[in-house]
Design a protein around this motif. Sequence first.
Motif, mmCIF file in Angstrom:
data_model
loop_
_atom_site.group_PDB
_atom_site.id
_atom_site.type_symbol
_atom_site.label_atom_id
_atom_site.label_comp_id
_atom_site.label_asym_id
_atom_site.label_seq_id
_atom_site.Cartn_x
_atom_site.Cartn_y
_atom_site.Cartn_z
ATOM 1 N N GLU A 195 28.510 30.483 48.712
ATOM 2 C CA GLU A 195 27.299 30.070 49.361
ATOM 3 C C GLU A 195 26.599 31.009 50.294
ATOM 4 O OE1 GLU A 195 27.653 25.318 48.749
ATOM 5 O OE2 GLU A 195 27.662 26.442 50.924
ATOM 6 N N ALA A 196 27.282 31.821 50.776
ATOM 7 C CA ALA A 196 26.988 32.802 52.051
ATOM 8 C C ALA A 196 26.807 34.169 51.275
ATOM 9 C CB ALA A 196 27.913 32.924 52.978
ATOM 10 N N GLY A 197 27.175 34.264 49.963
ATOM 11 C CA GLY A 197 26.955 35.574 49.361
ATOM 12 C C GLY A 197 28.056 36.524 49.568
ATOM 13 N N LEU A 198 29.496 35.983 50.140
ATOM 14 C CA LEU A 198 30.539 36.708 50.335
ATOM 15 C C LEU A 198 31.454 36.697 49.235
ATOM 16 C CD1 LEU A 198 31.174 36.070 54.257
ATOM 17 C CD2 LEU A 198 29.770 38.057 53.013
ATOM 18 N N MET A 199 32.285 37.978 48.880
ATOM 19 C CA MET A 199 33.082 38.010 47.825
ATOM 20 C C MET A 199 34.387 38.689 48.292
ATOM 21 S SD MET A 199 31.051 38.629 44.224
ATOM 22 C CE MET A 199 30.142 40.209 45.018
ATOM 23 N N ARG B 268 29.704 41.709 51.109
ATOM 24 C CA ARG B 268 28.571 40.666 50.604
ATOM 25 C C ARG B 268 28.106 41.102 49.171
ATOM 26 N NH1 ARG B 268 25.528 37.368 53.595
ATOM 27 N NH2 ARG B 268 26.527 37.995 55.346
ATOM 28 N N HIS B 269 27.927 40.006 48.548
ATOM 29 C CA HIS B 269 27.060 40.364 47.300
ATOM 30 C C HIS B 269 25.621 40.478 47.418
ATOM 31 C CE1 HIS B 269 26.220 40.007 42.947
ATOM 32 N NE2 HIS B 269 25.441 38.655 43.115
ATOM 33 N N GLU B 270 25.013 41.660 47.015
ATOM 34 C CA GLU B 270 23.602 41.854 47.272
ATOM 35 C C GLU B 270 22.895 41.674 46.198
ATOM 36 O OE1 GLU B 270 22.955 43.057 50.136
ATOM 37 O OE2 GLU B 270 24.759 43.574 51.052
ATOM 38 N N GLY B 271 23.185 40.863 44.984
ATOM 39 C CA GLY B 271 22.371 40.570 44.033
ATOM 40 C C GLY B 271 22.568 41.505 42.690
ATOM 41 N N HIS B 272 23.396 42.605 43.009
ATOM 42 C CA HIS B 272 23.382 43.533 41.722
ATOM 43 C C HIS B 272 24.376 42.661 40.779
ATOM 44 C CE1 HIS B 272 21.369 46.291 44.322
ATOM 45 N NE2 HIS B 272 22.037 46.135 45.249
ATOM 46 N N THR B 273 24.152 43.053 39.753
ATOM 47 C CA THR B 273 24.791 42.620 38.375
ATOM 48 C C THR B 273 26.216 43.311 38.620
ATOM 49 O OG1 THR B 273 23.002 42.657 37.052
ATOM 50 C CG2 THR B 273 25.199 42.632 35.987
ATOM 51 N N HIS B 274 26.502 44.360 38.845
ATOM 52 C CA HIS B 274 27.723 45.130 39.168
ATOM 53 C C HIS B 274 27.995 45.517 40.530
ATOM 54 C CE1 HIS B 274 28.467 45.015 34.760
ATOM 55 N NE2 HIS B 274 27.231 45.563 34.604
ATOM 56 N N THR B 275 28.666 44.845 41.373
ATOM 57 C CA THR B 275 29.107 45.191 42.714
ATOM 58 C C THR B 275 30.267 45.673 42.770
ATOM 59 O OG1 THR B 275 27.602 43.371 43.447
ATOM 60 C CG2 THR B 275 28.846 44.185 45.111
ATOM 61 N N CYS C 151 33.534 47.043 45.444
ATOM 62 C CA CYS C 151 34.074 46.976 47.011
ATOM 63 C C CYS C 151 33.825 48.277 47.893
ATOM 64 C CB CYS C 151 35.507 46.664 46.915
ATOM 65 S SG CYS C 151 36.423 46.821 48.173
ATOM 66 N N PRO C 152 33.448 48.373 48.821
ATOM 67 C CA PRO C 152 33.127 49.194 49.711
ATOM 68 C C PRO C 152 34.306 50.064 50.168
ATOM 69 C CG PRO C 152 32.800 47.068 51.068
ATOM 70 C CD PRO C 152 33.000 46.890 49.726
ATOM 71 N N ARG C 153 35.381 49.465 50.097
ATOM 72 C CA ARG C 153 36.583 50.213 50.392
ATOM 73 C C ARG C 153 37.229 50.990 49.357
ATOM 74 N NH1 ARG C 153 41.276 46.409 52.989
ATOM 75 N NH2 ARG C 153 39.909 46.426 54.792
ATOM 76 N N CYS C 154 37.524 49.937 48.122
ATOM 77 C CA CYS C 154 38.224 50.768 47.123
ATOM 78 C C CYS C 154 37.478 50.898 45.916
ATOM 79 C CB CYS C 154 39.612 49.902 46.791
ATOM 80 S SG CYS C 154 38.983 48.378 46.046
ATOM 81 N N HIS C 155 36.287 50.487 45.903
ATOM 82 C CA HIS C 155 35.232 50.672 44.678
ATOM 83 C C HIS C 155 35.852 49.996 43.533
ATOM 84 C CE1 HIS C 155 33.401 53.584 47.250
ATOM 85 N NE2 HIS C 155 34.636 54.264 47.336
ATOM 86 N N ALA C 156 36.447 48.925 43.709
ATOM 87 C CA ALA C 156 36.874 47.980 42.517
ATOM 88 C C ALA C 156 35.762 47.042 42.308
ATOM 89 C CB ALA C 156 38.086 47.255 42.723
ATOM 90 N N PRO C 157 35.664 46.722 41.055
ATOM 91 C CA PRO C 157 34.458 45.619 40.781
ATOM 92 C C PRO C 157 34.732 44.391 41.544
ATOM 93 C CG PRO C 157 35.200 46.824 38.735
ATOM 94 C CD PRO C 157 36.233 47.227 39.824
ATOM 95 N N LEU C 158 33.699 43.891 42.227
ATOM 96 C CA LEU C 158 33.677 42.497 42.728
ATOM 97 C C LEU C 158 33.170 41.353 41.761
ATOM 98 C CD1 LEU C 158 32.304 43.549 46.313
ATOM 99 C CD2 LEU C 158 34.824 42.967 45.532
ATOM 100 N N HIS C 159 34.044 40.448 41.955
ATOM 101 C CA HIS C 159 33.652 39.164 41.158
ATOM 102 C C HIS C 159 33.641 37.786 41.940
ATOM 103 C CE1 HIS C 159 33.729 41.294 37.406
ATOM 104 N NE2 HIS C 159 34.905 41.857 37.960
ATOM 105 N N GLN C 160 32.726 36.649 41.879
ATOM 106 C CA GLN C 160 32.926 35.654 42.887
ATOM 107 C C GLN C 160 34.023 34.676 42.126
ATOM 108 O OE1 GLN C 160 29.166 33.503 42.539
ATOM 109 N NE2 GLN C 160 28.237 34.812 44.086
#
Length: 209
Positions: A9-13, A23-30, A32-41
């Motif tokens: 609910e807070a937009g965190l993954m 934080r999930h910014e609303g983009h379709t493909h977010t 990880c800022p550290r390892c650049h792996a795809p993020l999923h809820q």
Amino acid sequence: MVKPLTAREAGLMSCHVCGQLARHEGHTHTRCPRCHAPLHQRKPASVSATWALLIASAILFIPANTLPMMTTSSLFGTQSDTIMSGVVFLWNSGSWPLALVVFFASIVVPLLKILALAWLNWSVQRRSRRAVMQRTRLYRIVEFVGRWSMLDIYVITLLVALVNFRGLATIEAGPAAVAFGAVVVLTMFAAMSFDPRLIWDPLADADKT
């Protein structure tokens, strides 16, 4: 009483690779800022992947317990032993504590792990709201116990090294050793692919309605 805010609910993954919270910014493909792996809820295709791994492990569980686990060759002939025949031999020879350890670690624990993961996956697929805390604890137990289920493989390795070193006989791992190792690995992957957060999602969705 204020209802606590969930990470979704807070937009965190949380990154499944490095554990970084982003934080999930609303983009379709977010990513990880550290390892650049795809993020999923939630883990993609968690339920179907877990079912596939569990079915494969259940199928391999049969040859793991019916085919020879090891073959012993000596001057007196060749003998093949399954897991259960080894348990019976240890019991009859008076080593009943070791027989119980082998029986539970090699037969009971893998079977219970398959059944527990199947029940957890089935309850998630049905979006059950019952006993969520108990199911979460069960998943933690399954995940912890799974890494200690390679007892037979360790025993065979030690026997092969010890017997061959003394020159008494020759011990070779049988086809059941491969099947048993595959069962352990597949159930470990099934536990990793299962997303325990899916257990709690029906409660969060119910609060929104």
